[in-house]
Design a protein around this motif. Structure first.
Motif, short mmCIF file in Angstrom:
data_model
loop_
_atom_site.label_atom_id
_atom_site.label_comp_id
_atom_site.label_asym_id
_atom_site.label_seq_id
_atom_site.Cartn_x
_atom_site.Cartn_y
_atom_site.Cartn_z
N ASN A 1 0.85 -1.20 0.00
CA ASN A 1 0.00 0.00 0.00
C ASN A 1 0.88 1.25 0.00
O ASN A 1 0.74 2.14 0.83
N ALA A 2 1.82 1.27 -0.96
CA ALA A 2 2.76 2.39 -1.03
C ALA A 2 2.97 2.79 -2.49
O ALA A 2 3.03 1.94 -3.37
N ASN A 3 3.09 4.08 -2.73
CA ASN A 3 3.31 4.63 -4.06
C ASN A 3 4.52 5.55 -4.01
O ASN A 3 4.48 6.61 -3.38
N VAL A 4 5.60 5.14 -4.66
CA VAL A 4 6.85 5.88 -4.57
C VAL A 4 6.74 7.28 -5.18
O VAL A 4 7.55 8.16 -4.90
N PHE A 5 5.71 7.51 -6.02
CA PHE A 5 5.55 8.82 -6.64
C PHE A 5 4.78 9.80 -5.74
O PHE A 5 4.53 10.94 -6.13
N GLU A 6 4.40 9.35 -4.55
CA GLU A 6 3.80 10.24 -3.55
C GLU A 6 4.88 10.67 -2.57
O GLU A 6 5.15 10.01 -1.56
N LYS A 7 5.54 11.76 -2.89
CA LYS A 7 6.72 12.18 -2.14
C LYS A 7 6.43 12.47 -0.66
O LYS A 7 7.33 12.35 0.18
N GLU A 8 5.20 12.85 -0.37
CA GLU A 8 4.86 13.18 1.02
C GLU A 8 4.98 11.96 1.94
O GLU A 8 5.04 12.11 3.17
N ASN A 9 5.01 10.76 1.36
CA ASN A 9 5.11 9.54 2.17
C ASN A 9 6.50 8.89 2.11
O ASN A 9 6.67 7.76 2.55
N TRP A 10 7.46 9.61 1.56
CA TRP A 10 8.79 9.03 1.40
C TRP A 10 9.45 8.65 2.74
O TRP A 10 10.10 7.62 2.82
#
Length: 377
Positions: free
Chosen positions: A333-342
């Motif tokens: 449940n992770a998307n590397v293109f969502e920088k806010e969750n890096w």
């Protein structure tokens, strides 16, 4: 090619033959050998190809037919032309025509072509699923570029000259493999080696082709993804290096994975990222399916102990459709293109990799010792 006699400390030449002398034919033999063992054209993970059709003739308003059609790990279509003992004079023009025909194939057409191939083999499998599993990256777009592979025992000068010109001037991805049969008593051998581009120079050629591709405005989105991935890997490696030396000599990549060796040949620790997941994994690929499964089985026998040290359940995958095996720890449940969750992703990956190395360190050391005793390490 020579045999080595350890007793006499001498070498003996193995007799080189032509395919015609041995009665081997292009379609019946060489084509079947390549179709059933495409790793003969490169067995590294990044070199792997998937054969999707033989004798393909599905071009509009032409009855021409190419030998083999394949896909590489970047989603490019590959035209493979086999010419046995002699390349002939017109093979480059022939292959360029086929590549131009294939350039217009859309995703669904490619799925349909491969489905027809699977059906002819009596395999009850879905082409789309198998292709996506082979690519192992949902970001890959099918048929953005085309490649050409030639296979022959001898290449005429006009062929090699044209190929080198196309490589250097237009950055087309073309490879020439030399295939030569040998005979020793009642045994037959086949040596296949890449002669163009020279293997040591291939990385340079690929990088030049990628640069030209990225200069195109149509590739702007792909270029942005490359930048994002490289930024992510830079931050992850920096964070990991504060706690471990495992990736100390690894550079950030533009692709969806980076890896390093475990210290055992063919067994590596990888990070993988995408729009849908981030994961750490132990990847087993020593070039032989049987050997990979043997190592996987030895590790699986220690599953309880390994997972206890790791501190969490792992996903154990034999990857039946591939040659390799994988053991992974994944956040799906992770998307590397969502920088806010890096920050959260980097913590998951760095902590997971440290624990993964710790849990497999001793089992791999033991396996490596056993392999060396068997003379296969």
């Amino acid at each position: 090619m020579f045999t080595i006699d350890k007793t006499t400390n001498r070498i003996e030449k193995i007799e080189e033959k032509t395919f015609s002398e041995l009665g081997f034919k292009e379609r019946e033999h060489l084509q079947e050998w390549i179709a059933n063992n495409p790793s003969s054209l490169g067995d590294k993970e990044e070199d792997r190809i998937l054969i999707i059709q033989k004798e393909f003739d599905g071009f509009d308003k032409t009855r021409e037919r190419l030998d083999l059609l394949a896909i590489d790990k970047q989603g490019n279509l590959i035209v493979i032309e086999n010419k046995l003992d002699d390349s002939g004079r017109d093979v480059t023009w022939q292959a360029l025509k086929y590549a131009s025909y294939c350039s217009s194939l859309k995703k669904q057409q490619i799925f349909d072509i491969y489905q027809d191939y699977l059906n002819k083999q009596g395999l009850n499998q879905k082409s789309e699923t198998k292709i996506l599993e082979f690519l192992d990256n949902e970001d890959v777009q099918l048929n953005q570029n085309q490649r050409i592979i030639f296979i022959a025992a001898h290449y005429r000068k006009e062929v090699t000259s044209t190929v080198m010109w196309l490589l250097s001037k237009y950055k087309l991805k073309i490879q020439c493999f030399k295939a030569v049969p040998y005979v020793l008593e009642n045994q037959f051998f086949l040596n296949i080696e890449q002669i163009i581009p020279v293997k040591e120079a291939e990385d340079y050629t690929i990088k030049m082709a990628e640069k030209a591709q990225e200069d195109s405005s149509s590739q702007e989105e792909l270029k942005n993804r490359h930048i994002i991935r490289k930024d992510f890997w830079t931050r992850l490696i920096k964070e990991l290096n504060l706690k471990s030396t495992l990736f100390q000599n690894i550079s950030p990549s533009i692709y969806g994975w980076i890896g390093t060796s475990s210290g055992v040949r063919g067994i590596g620790y990888n990070f993988a990222i995408s729009k849908k997941y981030v994961r750490v994994e132990l990847y087993i690929d020593r070039g032989e399916h049987i050997e990979n499964n043997l190592i996987y089985k030895k590790l699986e026998e220690q599953k309880e102990t390994i997972e206890k040290v790791f501190g969490h359940k792992l996903v154990w995958e034999k990857l039946e459709e591939k040659r390799a095996c994988r053991i992974k720890y994944e956040n799906s449940n992770a998307n590397v293109f969502e920088k806010e969750n890096w920050d959260e992703m980097i913590k998951f990956l760095s902590d997971g990799m440290i624990r993964l190395e710790s849990s497999f360190k001793e089992p791999l050391k033991k396996i490596n010792t056993e392999l060396k005793k068997k003379n296969v390490g």
